[in-house]
Scaffold this active site. Structure first.
Site, PDB file in Angstrom:
ATOM      1  N   HIS A 238      45.016  28.767  40.759  1.00 23.49           N
ATOM      2  CA  HIS A 238      46.387  29.129  40.348  1.00 23.49           C
ATOM      3  C   HIS A 238      46.497  30.656  40.161  1.00 23.49           C
ATOM      4  O   HIS A 238      46.724  31.132  39.045  1.00 23.49           O
ATOM      5  CB  HIS A 238      46.661  28.383  39.035  1.00 23.49           C
ATOM      6  CG  HIS A 238      48.070  28.387  38.554  1.00 23.49           C
ATOM      7  ND1 HIS A 238      48.766  29.527  38.242  1.00 23.49           N
ATOM      8  CD2 HIS A 238      48.924  27.361  38.279  1.00 23.49           C
ATOM      9  CE1 HIS A 238      49.976  29.211  37.804  1.00 23.49           C
ATOM     10  NE2 HIS A 238      50.100  27.913  37.823  1.00 23.49           N
TER      11      HIS A 238
ATOM     12  N   GLU B 281      49.580  30.156  44.869  1.00 22.00           N
ATOM     13  CA  GLU B 281      48.487  29.296  44.412  1.00 22.00           C
ATOM     14  C   GLU B 281      47.905  28.461  45.551  1.00 22.00           C
ATOM     15  O   GLU B 281      48.667  27.810  46.294  1.00 22.00           O
ATOM     16  CB  GLU B 281      48.999  28.390  43.293  1.00 22.00           C
ATOM     17  CG  GLU B 281      49.609  29.172  42.141  1.00 22.00           C
ATOM     18  CD  GLU B 281      50.531  28.336  41.288  1.00 22.00           C
ATOM     19  OE1 GLU B 281      50.268  27.123  41.150  1.00 22.00           O
ATOM     20  OE2 GLU B 281      51.522  28.878  40.770  1.00 22.00           O
TER      21      GLU B 281
HETATM   22  O1  TA6 Z   1      52.179  26.450  39.384  1.00 22.07           O
HETATM   23  C1  TA6 Z   1      53.453  26.433  38.839  1.00 22.07           C
HETATM   24  C2  TA6 Z   1      53.418  25.660  37.539  1.00 22.07           C
HETATM   25  O2  TA6 Z   1      53.127  24.302  37.762  1.00 22.07           O
HETATM   26  C3  TA6 Z   1      54.754  25.866  36.849  1.00 22.07           C
HETATM   27  O3  TA6 Z   1      55.527  24.694  36.873  1.00 22.07           O
HETATM   28  C4  TA6 Z   1      54.358  26.314  35.444  1.00 22.07           C
HETATM   29  O4  TA6 Z   1      54.229  25.205  34.596  1.00 22.07           O
HETATM   30  C5  TA6 Z   1      53.044  27.022  35.733  1.00 22.07           C
HETATM   31  O5  TA6 Z   1      52.390  26.170  36.666  1.00 22.07           O
HETATM   32  C6  TA6 Z   1      52.196  27.369  34.528  1.00 22.07           C
HETATM   33  O6  TA6 Z   1      51.728  26.213  33.919  1.00 22.07           O
HETATM   34  P1  TA6 Z   1      50.881  26.393  32.549  1.00 22.07           P
HETATM   35  O7  TA6 Z   1      50.471  25.016  32.151  1.00 22.07           O
HETATM   36  O8  TA6 Z   1      49.716  27.290  32.876  1.00 22.07           O
HETATM   37  O9  TA6 Z   1      51.824  27.085  31.575  1.00 22.07           O
END
Ligand code: TA6
Length: 300
Positions: A168, A271
């Protein structure tokens, strides 16, 4: 394991050493002629990557929290064995258990002008309570002309594991209004902000609002073109059929305690993922590797 013991076993003089990081948990600092990187044992989490003569490639929130059980806001969180909410139990932590677990260093090595570290996370009683599979997850991080991150899931159990996952990655940019992202033109995506509708965008991505898109069935290399910093970040990949593009914009940034209200202006997530229909099935005794390869270059 304390940093003294880690250095005794794994230090590479002048290239790789362990130090006490924020929150007291050990992190490894790597430097070569090509640049520098740092990785926390917490979460197997790449925190920073700065190629020689470049600005940092990865973004880290100034409000990031470094404490047990908490995901670090920035760098490359390891989302595994599920991406996003747990497929059936919303009580479980988003993005799986790997990024909030303590990993163990298994090896370090240097050849020619690249340096690698390998860490692993093994299933245990606490993971089995969340996810009923015997596994060994390894991450191999190699700093050379690029930063190569390879996440390998080994199924050590008797049943197939169905995993979604993401590296991510949070990228540092000059200003959200000054970038475009190429590589996903004409690719179908699920818009997480519009009732999960499936859409297609035929132009390079520019961002002027919250964006949360899961692109499907794509093995494309993406590039973040920053016209202000005059640089191109390349996000190449293998073992990944989805790509997620995310910027929280104003409202969501204000809602996250570990994210500065204005920090959405200087970051974007691209990501390296397997999610939705691209979820991976790993049969007993088999393994799957997800690779993100990051690099940066100046452009005119
Ligand atoms: O990758 C995008 C995502 O799924 C968003 O929906 C947002 O929730 C982000 O990840 C961050 O998630 P986190 O649990 O690290 O706050």
């Amino acid at each position: 394991m304390e940093t003294d013991e880690l250095n005794a076993r794994f230090e590479i003089e002048g290239s790789l050493e362990f130090v006490n990081g924020p929150g007291g948990s050990p992190l490894v600092e790597i430097s070569t002629s090509h640049g520098s990187a740092s990785v926390a044992l917490h979460g197997g989490h790449v925190l920073h990557y700065t190629p020689y003569n470049q600005k940092p490639v990865l973004w880290m929130s100034e409000k990031a929290v470094f404490s047990p059980g908490k995901a670090i806001r920035g760098g490359i969180p390891v989302c595994w064995p599920w991406f996003g909410p747990h497929p059936s139990n919303p009580e479980l932590p988003a993005h799986g258990l790997a990024r909030v677990s303590n990993w163990v260093v298994t090896s370090t090595d240097q050849n020619d002008d690249s340096v690698s570290i390998e860490m692993e996370l093994q299933s245990d009683e606490s993971s089995l309570a969340l996810w009923p599979h015997l596994f060994v997850l390894t991450i191999r991080i190699t700093l050379g002309k690029s930063l190569n991150v390879a996440l390998t899931a080994h199924n050590n159990g008797g049943e197939a594991m169905i995993c979604s996952a993401a590296l991510h990655s949070y990228f540092a940019i000059s200003d959200i209004s000054q970038i475009q992202i190429t590589g996903l033109e004409g690719t179908r995506f699920r818009d997480q902000l519009d009732n999960d509708q499936i859409k297609v965008d035929h132009s390079a991505i520019t961002i002027d609002q919250e964006v949360d898109r899961v692109y499907h069935d794509t093995d494309s290399t993406c590039k973040i073109i920053d016209s202000n910093w005059k640089r191109r970040i390349t996000v190449a990949k293998s073992g990944s059929n989805s790509t997620v593009v995310w910027n929280p914009w104003i409202t969501k940034s204000a809602r996250m305690a570990d994210f500065g209200d204005d920090e959405y202006l200087t970051m974007v997530c691209v990501e390296t993922t397997n999610a939705d229909a691209d979820t991976i099935t790993i049969r007993p005794g088999e393994k799957h590797t997800l690779v993100a390869e990051l690099s940066a270059a100046n452009i005119d």
